[in-house]
Scaffold this motif. Structure first.
Motif, PDB file in Angstrom:
ATOM      1  N   MET A   1      -0.003  11.651  -8.149  1.00 37.73           N
ATOM      2  CA  MET A   1      -0.219  10.210  -8.039  1.00 37.73           C
ATOM      3  C   MET A   1      -0.278   9.587  -9.430  1.00 37.73           C
ATOM      4  O   MET A   1      -0.988  10.082 -10.299  1.00 37.73           O
ATOM      5  CB  MET A   1      -1.527   9.909  -7.306  1.00 37.73           C
ATOM      6  CG  MET A   1      -1.802   8.416  -7.140  1.00 37.73           C
ATOM      7  SD  MET A   1      -3.448   8.077  -6.501  1.00 37.73           S
ATOM      8  CE  MET A   1      -4.476   8.670  -7.841  1.00 37.73           C
ATOM      9  N   TYR A   4      -2.254   3.256 -11.921  1.00 33.22           N
ATOM     10  CA  TYR A   4      -2.070   2.135 -12.841  1.00 33.22           C
ATOM     11  C   TYR A   4      -3.355   1.326 -12.988  1.00 33.22           C
ATOM     12  O   TYR A   4      -4.023   1.028 -11.996  1.00 33.22           O
ATOM     13  CB  TYR A   4      -0.993   1.183 -12.311  1.00 33.22           C
ATOM     14  CG  TYR A   4       0.399   1.745 -12.191  1.00 33.22           C
ATOM     15  CD1 TYR A   4       1.338   1.564 -13.206  1.00 33.22           C
ATOM     16  CD2 TYR A   4       0.791   2.410 -11.040  1.00 33.22           C
ATOM     17  CE1 TYR A   4       2.627   2.054 -13.079  1.00 33.22           C
ATOM     18  CE2 TYR A   4       2.081   2.907 -10.905  1.00 33.22           C
ATOM     19  CZ  TYR A   4       2.997   2.726 -11.927  1.00 33.22           C
ATOM     20  OH  TYR A   4       4.274   3.210 -11.789  1.00 33.22           O
ATOM     21  N   THR A 163       9.802   4.185  -4.561  1.00 34.94           N
ATOM     22  CA  THR A 163       8.489   3.585  -4.340  1.00 34.94           C
ATOM     23  C   THR A 163       8.559   2.665  -3.127  1.00 34.94           C
ATOM     24  O   THR A 163       9.490   1.866  -3.008  1.00 34.94           O
ATOM     25  CB  THR A 163       8.026   2.751  -5.556  1.00 34.94           C
ATOM     26  OG1 THR A 163       7.984   3.582  -6.720  1.00 34.94           O
ATOM     27  CG2 THR A 163       6.649   2.141  -5.325  1.00 34.94           C
ATOM     28  N   GLY A 165       5.908   0.046  -1.413  1.00 38.61           N
ATOM     29  CA  GLY A 165       4.589  -0.553  -1.479  1.00 38.61           C
ATOM     30  C   GLY A 165       3.956  -0.672  -0.102  1.00 38.61           C
ATOM     31  O   GLY A 165       4.648  -0.916   0.889  1.00 38.61           O
ATOM     32  N   HIS A 193       3.010   3.339  -2.556  1.00 40.28           N
ATOM     33  CA  HIS A 193       2.139   2.788  -3.598  1.00 40.28           C
ATOM     34  C   HIS A 193       1.039   2.002  -2.908  1.00 40.28           C
ATOM     35  O   HIS A 193       1.310   1.106  -2.092  1.00 40.28           O
ATOM     36  CB  HIS A 193       2.897   1.864  -4.544  1.00 40.28           C
ATOM     37  CG  HIS A 193       1.977   1.183  -5.532  1.00 40.28           C
ATOM     38  ND1 HIS A 193       1.563   1.800  -6.688  1.00 40.28           N
ATOM     39  CD2 HIS A 193       1.346  -0.033  -5.492  1.00 40.28           C
ATOM     40  CE1 HIS A 193       0.734   0.991  -7.343  1.00 40.28           C
ATOM     41  NE2 HIS A 193       0.589  -0.125  -6.635  1.00 40.28           N
ATOM     42  N   LEU A 209      -0.675   9.205  -1.461  1.00 42.16           N
ATOM     43  CA  LEU A 209      -0.016   8.152  -2.224  1.00 42.16           C
ATOM     44  C   LEU A 209       0.762   8.728  -3.401  1.00 42.16           C
ATOM     45  O   LEU A 209       0.321   9.679  -4.042  1.00 42.16           O
ATOM     46  CB  LEU A 209      -1.047   7.160  -2.760  1.00 42.16           C
ATOM     47  CG  LEU A 209      -1.918   6.439  -1.733  1.00 42.16           C
ATOM     48  CD1 LEU A 209      -2.999   5.628  -2.438  1.00 42.16           C
ATOM     49  CD2 LEU A 209      -1.080   5.536  -0.850  1.00 42.16           C
ATOM     50  N   SER A 211       1.504   6.590  -5.839  1.00 38.51           N
ATOM     51  CA  SER A 211       0.887   5.826  -6.923  1.00 38.51           C
ATOM     52  C   SER A 211      -0.080   4.816  -6.326  1.00 38.51           C
ATOM     53  O   SER A 211      -0.075   4.543  -5.119  1.00 38.51           O
ATOM     54  CB  SER A 211       1.953   5.101  -7.765  1.00 38.51           C
ATOM     55  OG  SER A 211       2.717   4.203  -6.965  1.00 38.51           O
ATOM     56  N   ALA A 212      -0.920   4.269  -7.187  1.00 38.31           N
ATOM     57  CA  ALA A 212      -1.878   3.245  -6.782  1.00 38.31           C
ATOM     58  C   ALA A 212      -2.247   2.439  -8.015  1.00 38.31           C
ATOM     59  O   ALA A 212      -2.025   2.875  -9.153  1.00 38.31           O
ATOM     60  CB  ALA A 212      -3.126   3.875  -6.160  1.00 38.31           C
ATOM     61  N   ASP A 213      -2.785   1.248  -7.783  1.00 42.86           N
ATOM     62  CA  ASP A 213      -3.275   0.444  -8.908  1.00 42.86           C
ATOM     63  C   ASP A 213      -4.639  -0.110  -8.564  1.00 42.86           C
ATOM     64  O   ASP A 213      -5.007  -0.197  -7.384  1.00 42.86           O
ATOM     65  CB  ASP A 213      -2.306  -0.699  -9.227  1.00 42.86           C
ATOM     66  CG  ASP A 213      -2.324  -1.782  -8.156  1.00 42.86           C
ATOM     67  OD1 ASP A 213      -3.192  -2.673  -8.210  1.00 42.86           O
ATOM     68  OD2 ASP A 213      -1.483  -1.736  -7.243  1.00 42.86           O
TER      69      ASP A 213
END
Length: 264
Positions: A1, A4, A163, A165, A193, A209, A211-213
């Motif tokens: 993952m 961000y 990606t 979202g 994401h 996930l 990625s994640a922010d």
């Protein structure tokens, strides 16, 4: 993952190589652009746009022009969000929520989904060379399934997208309902994401996930004294605090799902 740090401080791109997540408007309104030293992704600012206006005020062509300038001046980004339409009650119905006023779109979830998919298709048509990510929107698992079907009918294979979202889950991400939505979408093989994920949400579904922010570090800092030696009232706009917070969050994840801290 890849995790961000969300920030409105655009100049941080030259101060750290930690992945950053920034709104396109923060770059567009800048007199000087700084070259990015590490990975970053671009948020379209959809939540604020729909909160204030109940619709998008920037045309897809204007947004594409902005993304091209960011790419050329700041450097290649990992991906950029489309001009999607969130499906939270506040966005749709309007009114006061959490001390903030929302105009309200007065549209249905299905209409928000159609607008979201149509915008992605238009952006990709206008700028096929740009890394614009599709976003799934909805309120319930069946909603998100229908949104995925809209992409499929339009010829977009979400399993092949680097990606995808997952919108409108940030306020649900630590709940059983939110975890179920993430689990259901991850089961399709989408590289998800998670927008606005916090510690509890990451602990539950971070392993699902790509990625994640999160901007949670800023509100966290706002209610605490500044770091020793810092002269500001609090560290809500402080890069050293944000980096320490990010390290703590990643270290707190279960060991079997911890990413590398540099997320390179």
């Amino acid at each position: 993952m890849r995790f961000y740090l969300t920030t409105h401080k655009r100049h941080w791109v030259r101060l750290t190589d930690v992945p950053l997540f920034l709104k396109s408007e923060h770059f567009v309104n800048a007199v000087k652009q700084d070259e990015a030293q590490g990975p970053y992704a671009v948020d379209s600012g959809g939540f604020s746009e729909l909160q204030r206006h109940g619709q998008w005020t920037r045309t897809p062509r204007q947004y594409v022009d902005d993304l091209r300038r960011i790419w050329e001046c700041v450097g290649p980004y990992d991906w950029a969000a489309p001009q999607d339409w969130m499906c939270e009650d506040a966005i749709i119905h309007g009114g006061w929520h959490g001390g903030q006023y929302f105009v309200g779109t007065r549209l249905s979830v299905a209409e928000h989904q159609r607008h979201t998919v149509a915008n992605f298709l238009e952006l990709r048509s206008l700028a096929p060379e740009l890394r614009i990510a599709p976003v799934l929107q909805g309120r319930t698992i069946p909603d998100y399934e229908r949104c995925a079907e809209l992409y499929e009918r339009a010829g977009v294979d979400l399993t092949q997208e680097p990606t995808v979202g997952l919108g409108s889950v940030c306020r649900l991400q630590s709940t059983r309902e939110g975890a179920a939505i993430v689990t259901a979408m991850a089961a399709h093989g989408f590289k998800l994401h998670g927008f606005g994920f916090k510690t509890l949400g990451l602990a539950k579904v971070g392993h699902l996930l790509a990625s994640a922010d999160s901007a949670a570090w800023s509100s966290h800092a706002r209610h605490r004294p500044a770091l020793p030696g810092h002269t500001h009232k609090n560290c809500a706009n402080c890069l050293p605090y944000a980096l320490r917070w990010r390290t703590r969050v990643l270290n707190a994840l279960p060991t079997w799902q911890q990413p590398t801290l540099d997320a390179a």
